[in-house]
Design a protein around this motif. Structure first.
Motif, PDB file in Angstrom:
ATOM      1  N   ARG A 168     -18.306  56.303  -9.372  1.00  0.00           N
ATOM      2  CA  ARG A 168     -19.523  56.600  -8.620  1.00  0.00           C
ATOM      3  C   ARG A 168     -19.849  55.449  -7.676  1.00  0.00           C
ATOM      4  NH1 ARG A 168     -23.867  53.711 -10.806  1.00  0.00           N
ATOM      5  NH2 ARG A 168     -23.591  52.975 -12.936  1.00  0.00           N
ATOM      6  N   ILE A 169     -20.654  55.761  -6.674  1.00  0.00           N
ATOM      7  CA  ILE A 169     -21.148  54.757  -5.728  1.00  0.00           C
ATOM      8  C   ILE A 169     -22.484  54.241  -6.247  1.00  0.00           C
ATOM      9  CG2 ILE A 169     -21.888  54.358  -3.340  1.00  0.00           C
ATOM     10  CD1 ILE A 169     -20.084  56.769  -2.590  1.00  0.00           C
ATOM     11  N   GLY A 170     -22.750  52.956  -6.086  1.00  0.00           N
ATOM     12  CA  GLY A 170     -24.036  52.451  -6.547  1.00  0.00           C
ATOM     13  C   GLY A 170     -24.240  50.978  -6.264  1.00  0.00           C
ATOM     14  N   TRP A 171     -25.429  50.519  -6.578  1.00  0.00           N
ATOM     15  CA  TRP A 171     -25.807  49.113  -6.433  1.00  0.00           C
ATOM     16  C   TRP A 171     -25.594  48.378  -7.757  1.00  0.00           C
ATOM     17  CZ3 TRP A 171     -27.604  46.695  -1.997  1.00  0.00           C
ATOM     18  CH2 TRP A 171     -27.920  47.524  -0.917  1.00  0.00           C
ATOM     19  N   TYR A 172     -25.208  47.121  -7.667  1.00  0.00           N
ATOM     20  CA  TYR A 172     -25.187  46.233  -8.822  1.00  0.00           C
ATOM     21  C   TYR A 172     -26.314  45.221  -8.596  1.00  0.00           C
ATOM     22  CZ  TYR A 172     -23.313  43.462 -12.673  1.00  0.00           C
ATOM     23  OH  TYR A 172     -23.162  42.804 -13.866  1.00  0.00           O
ATOM     24  N   ILE A 173     -27.274  45.187  -9.526  1.00  0.00           N
ATOM     25  CA  ILE A 173     -28.453  44.340  -9.393  1.00  0.00           C
ATOM     26  C   ILE A 173     -28.474  43.325 -10.518  1.00  0.00           C
ATOM     27  CG2 ILE A 173     -30.989  44.302  -9.276  1.00  0.00           C
ATOM     28  CD1 ILE A 173     -29.770  45.843  -6.979  1.00  0.00           C
ATOM     29  N   TRP A 174     -28.722  42.039 -10.192  1.00  0.00           N
ATOM     30  CA  TRP A 174     -28.927  41.038 -11.220  1.00  0.00           C
ATOM     31  C   TRP A 174     -29.953  40.027 -10.762  1.00  0.00           C
ATOM     32  CZ3 TRP A 174     -24.968  40.882  -7.817  1.00  0.00           C
ATOM     33  CH2 TRP A 174     -24.630  39.646  -7.249  1.00  0.00           C
ATOM     34  N   GLU A 175     -30.587  39.366 -11.716  1.00  0.00           N
ATOM     35  CA  GLU A 175     -31.655  38.412 -11.405  1.00  0.00           C
ATOM     36  C   GLU A 175     -31.287  37.020 -11.894  1.00  0.00           C
ATOM     37  OE1 GLU A 175     -34.890  40.151 -13.447  1.00  0.00           O
ATOM     38  OE2 GLU A 175     -35.322  41.647 -11.901  1.00  0.00           O
ATOM     39  N   THR A 176     -31.694  36.016 -11.132  1.00  0.00           N
ATOM     40  CA  THR A 176     -31.498  34.620 -11.528  1.00  0.00           C
ATOM     41  C   THR A 176     -32.813  33.892 -11.420  1.00  0.00           C
ATOM     42  OG1 THR A 176     -30.751  34.164  -9.253  1.00  0.00           O
ATOM     43  CG2 THR A 176     -29.057  34.485 -10.912  1.00  0.00           C
ATOM     44  N   TYR A 177     -32.963  32.877 -12.251  1.00  0.00           N
ATOM     45  CA  TYR A 177     -34.207  32.120 -12.293  1.00  0.00           C
ATOM     46  C   TYR A 177     -33.958  30.665 -11.919  1.00  0.00           C
ATOM     47  CZ  TYR A 177     -38.497  30.040 -14.131  1.00  0.00           C
ATOM     48  OH  TYR A 177     -39.666  29.378 -14.260  1.00  0.00           O
ATOM     49  N   GLY A 208     -17.460  45.457  -5.173  1.00  0.00           N
ATOM     50  CA  GLY A 208     -18.445  45.285  -4.124  1.00  0.00           C
ATOM     51  C   GLY A 208     -17.907  45.554  -2.734  1.00  0.00           C
ATOM     52  N   VAL A 209     -18.796  46.056  -1.878  1.00  0.00           N
ATOM     53  CA  VAL A 209     -18.480  46.309  -0.469  1.00  0.00           C
ATOM     54  C   VAL A 209     -19.512  45.561   0.362  1.00  0.00           C
ATOM     55  CG1 VAL A 209     -18.419  48.061   1.336  1.00  0.00           C
ATOM     56  CG2 VAL A 209     -17.421  48.542  -0.900  1.00  0.00           C
ATOM     57  N   GLY A 210     -19.073  44.663   1.216  1.00  0.00           N
ATOM     58  CA  GLY A 210     -20.020  43.911   2.034  1.00  0.00           C
ATOM     59  C   GLY A 210     -20.597  42.724   1.289  1.00  0.00           C
ATOM     60  N   PRO A 211     -21.565  42.037   1.903  1.00  0.00           N
ATOM     61  CA  PRO A 211     -22.106  40.799   1.335  1.00  0.00           C
ATOM     62  C   PRO A 211     -23.087  41.062   0.201  1.00  0.00           C
ATOM     63  CG  PRO A 211     -23.288  41.353   3.338  1.00  0.00           C
ATOM     64  CD  PRO A 211     -22.182  42.368   3.218  1.00  0.00           C
ATOM     65  N   THR A 212     -23.313  40.006  -0.601  1.00  0.00           N
ATOM     66  CA  THR A 212     -24.365  40.039  -1.610  1.00  0.00           C
ATOM     67  C   THR A 212     -25.674  39.631  -0.960  1.00  0.00           C
ATOM     68  OG1 THR A 212     -22.839  39.488  -3.399  1.00  0.00           O
ATOM     69  CG2 THR A 212     -25.175  39.046  -3.783  1.00  0.00           C
ATOM     70  N   ASN A 213     -26.732  40.428  -1.165  1.00  0.00           N
ATOM     71  CA  ASN A 213     -28.048  40.121  -0.619  1.00  0.00           C
ATOM     72  C   ASN A 213     -28.950  39.593  -1.725  1.00  0.00           C
ATOM     73  OD1 ASN A 213     -27.610  41.144   2.118  1.00  0.00           O
ATOM     74  ND2 ASN A 213     -27.481  43.140   1.138  1.00  0.00           N
ATOM     75  N   SER A 214     -29.812  38.637  -1.394  1.00  0.00           N
ATOM     76  CA  SER A 214     -30.684  38.020  -2.387  1.00  0.00           C
ATOM     77  C   SER A 214     -32.098  37.862  -1.831  1.00  0.00           C
ATOM     78  CB  SER A 214     -30.141  36.643  -2.787  1.00  0.00           C
ATOM     79  OG  SER A 214     -28.849  36.751  -3.344  1.00  0.00           O
ATOM     80  N   ASN A 215     -33.092  38.125  -2.678  1.00  0.00           N
ATOM     81  CA  ASN A 215     -34.502  37.937  -2.329  1.00  0.00           C
ATOM     82  C   ASN A 215     -35.191  37.139  -3.422  1.00  0.00           C
ATOM     83  OD1 ASN A 215     -34.548  39.306   0.127  1.00  0.00           O
ATOM     84  ND2 ASN A 215     -34.995  41.260  -0.816  1.00  0.00           N
ATOM     85  N   LYS A 247     -41.100  34.071  -9.504  1.00  0.00           N
ATOM     86  CA  LYS A 247     -40.190  32.928  -9.523  1.00  0.00           C
ATOM     87  C   LYS A 247     -38.732  33.311  -9.783  1.00  0.00           C
ATOM     88  CE  LYS A 247     -43.965  30.641  -8.979  1.00  0.00           C
ATOM     89  NZ  LYS A 247     -44.376  30.262  -7.603  1.00  0.00           N
ATOM     90  N   TYR A 248     -38.403  34.590  -9.715  1.00  0.00           N
ATOM     91  CA  TYR A 248     -37.021  35.042  -9.887  1.00  0.00           C
ATOM     92  C   TYR A 248     -36.408  35.397  -8.532  1.00  0.00           C
ATOM     93  CZ  TYR A 248     -36.562  35.433 -14.983  1.00  0.00           C
ATOM     94  OH  TYR A 248     -36.445  35.164 -16.322  1.00  0.00           O
ATOM     95  N   THR A 249     -35.085  35.368  -8.466  1.00  0.00           N
ATOM     96  CA  THR A 249     -34.333  35.873  -7.325  1.00  0.00           C
ATOM     97  C   THR A 249     -33.607  37.136  -7.742  1.00  0.00           C
ATOM     98  OG1 THR A 249     -33.995  33.684  -6.350  1.00  0.00           O
ATOM     99  CG2 THR A 249     -32.473  35.424  -5.677  1.00  0.00           C
ATOM    100  N   THR A 250     -33.780  38.205  -6.990  1.00  0.00           N
ATOM    101  CA  THR A 250     -33.037  39.440  -7.233  1.00  0.00           C
ATOM    102  C   THR A 250     -31.838  39.475  -6.299  1.00  0.00           C
ATOM    103  OG1 THR A 250     -34.971  40.695  -7.949  1.00  0.00           O
ATOM    104  CG2 THR A 250     -33.097  41.960  -7.166  1.00  0.00           C
ATOM    105  N   ASN A 251     -30.661  39.689  -6.868  1.00  0.00           N
ATOM    106  CA  ASN A 251     -29.413  39.772  -6.110  1.00  0.00           C
ATOM    107  C   ASN A 251     -28.908  41.211  -6.144  1.00  0.00           C
ATOM    108  OD1 ASN A 251     -28.955  36.668  -5.928  1.00  0.00           O
ATOM    109  ND2 ASN A 251     -29.259  37.074  -8.111  1.00  0.00           N
TER     110      ASN A 251
END
Length: 220
Positions: free
Chosen positions: A211-220, A98-105, A171-175
């Motif tokens: 490769r460059i890319g995003w890592y996406i995961w969800e929490t409930y 990872g580069v930079g902070p983890t963002n969550s919505n 009701k989920y959070t995407t990180n």
């Protein structure tokens, strides 16, 4: 109960970060299909963090101190150039640096909505090493590429401003974390004498940018 699921996603277009828990969230017109490349069931973690040396690779080829072995009974037609070579023994999955902070919505609504992210840091990610790498970086990368038919790089730069949007269930959070995926491979460096005899194995594990890319995961 806490549920987590993750997906590996390539760089893609997005908008700026949105707070889905506030008024007027952006809803999806049609359900977003499930990610096509599931890689983890938990948030990403840099592997063997205490053992990894970022950019820790041998560039000066110092020969071993022991006495060179005798010439083989059938000498080679052409003498070898003394050097360290890299021989791969196994490849594993790709790890996300990872580069930079983890963002969550968080989607606090009853409908599937859009989470929108943008990268906030520019940073260069190179090869990381666990163990001892005596061979030159370029030689190791070239051998791994040929052995496993993959495209690798000595370093990649994840840049500020890359944007990505993804669907978030109710009701989920995407990180989301931006960075570089690196292929994990095992192998060893061996010294090659002028008579082409190989000696002295130095084992190592390499994490090489893919490769460059995003890592996406969800929490409930």
């Amino acid at each position: 109960m806490r549920i987590s699921r993750a997906a590996s996603l390539l760089v893609g277009p997005t908008l700026a970060i949105a707070d889905l828990g506030t008024a007027n969230p952006a809803f999806e017109e049609d359900p977003t299909p499930a990610p096509t490349e599931a890689v983890e069931t938990a948030p990403p973690a840099d592997p063997e963090e205490s053992d990894l040396i970022e950019g820790g690779a041998g560039e000066v080829e110092t020969p071993p101190t022991e006495v060179p072995p005798k010439d083989p009974q059938v000498p080679p037609r052409e003498p070898c150039e003394p050097h360290y070579l890299w021989e791969s023994t196994a490849n594993h999955k790709k790890y996300h640096k990872g580069v930079g902070p983890t963002n969550s919505n968080y989607n606090g609504t009853s409908r599937r909505a859009k989470s929108e992210f943008t990268s906030e840091v520019t940073s260069e990610v190179g090869i990381a090493v666990s163990g001892t790498l005596k061979a030159k970086v370029g030689a190791a990368v070239a051998e791994i590429e040929q052995e496993y038919s993959v495209q690798l790089f000595v370093k990649l730069t994840a840049k500020t401003g890359n944007k990505f949007t993804v669907g978030t269930p109710p009701k989920y959070t995407t990180n989301a974390k931006y960075g570089v995926y690196r292929l994990k491979t095992d192998g060893c460096s061996q010294w090659v004498y002028a008579n082409c005899i190989k000696v002295v194995k130095h084992s190592a594990t390499l994490y090489t940018p893919n490769r460059i890319g995003w890592y996406i995961w969800e929490t409930y």
